[in-house]
Design a protein around this motif. Sequence first.
Motif: not given
Length: 305
Positions: A125-129, A176-185, A200-204
């Motif tokens: 998945v990818i999670l984002s602000t 802290t805003g260094i990144v705004e998203s991450v991919t993860a299991p 916000n979680i999206r299956r990729t």
Amino acid sequence: LATKVTSESPEGMVHQKFADLVSEYTGGDVTVQIFPSEQLGDPQSVLEQVSSGIIDIFSDDVTYLEKWNKSITWVGAPFIFDDRSHWSCFMASDYFDGMVDAATEESGVTTIGNVGPLVRGPYRVILSTDPIDSLDDVSNLKLRIWDNQLMVDIWTAMGAEVRVLGWTDVYQSIQTGIVESVTAPAALVESMKFAEVAPNIRRTDEFNQALAYMINADTLNGLSDANKEGVMKAYVEAGEYSSELMGSIASESFERLIAAGATYEELDTGPFIERATAIYEDLAGKGEIPEGFLEAVDAARGSCS
């Protein structure tokens, strides 16, 4: 059997299931003793010991075999497979068998059965602000990626502003805003608390993962035919168990996250695959992808059930 995970983890439960089934199906002739949590050393040192026959099996992602055949890293390329079925067909192909055989020739390490049945993840998945609902939303997205040049290159080509950060730095970096998203299991989202800062979680299905049992070839070949058959039966049934276990864990986890305010949707990855395909074709033209790899990926579409 050496592993990186704890005995209590979902993967640890799968390993124990395999060990129990091996004992059952070989009538106790073969026993599997599990050493969890890197008790026998880090992956690289354990693999060397598997190669020399000191340790029989190491379980983790099959791409660790790139130590002896660098082309194996490409089975984890993002958005190159349509779905898990497509990936599984490739992993059962003669082309992938050839990859493993080349590593085995160098190392004496092979795998128990086809890689794929022991589910890991169980999906990406990818999670984002802010919500990501299309490929356009990736443009200028500040995305955390681990230290893997292939992943960095592909996501950069997708339009993201990639930041290479450690796994344990992700939460604070999003906060802290260094990144705004991450991919993860999927199965790790809740325990890492990522949805608290990126709800916000999206299956990729960015890429597919499975646990491989990387075994000393002499150990495997030294088993009697009956015991080898018992080990293979145990492997298949442990795979079925892993699919049920990982699926239920992810489903229950996301139910709790959604109840707490997160959103979850399955992203249309068609445009991502189309963009990635163009990137890979360009790399192939430059001779930067193993010969025949893209053709084997294409041939795996619908080639098995």
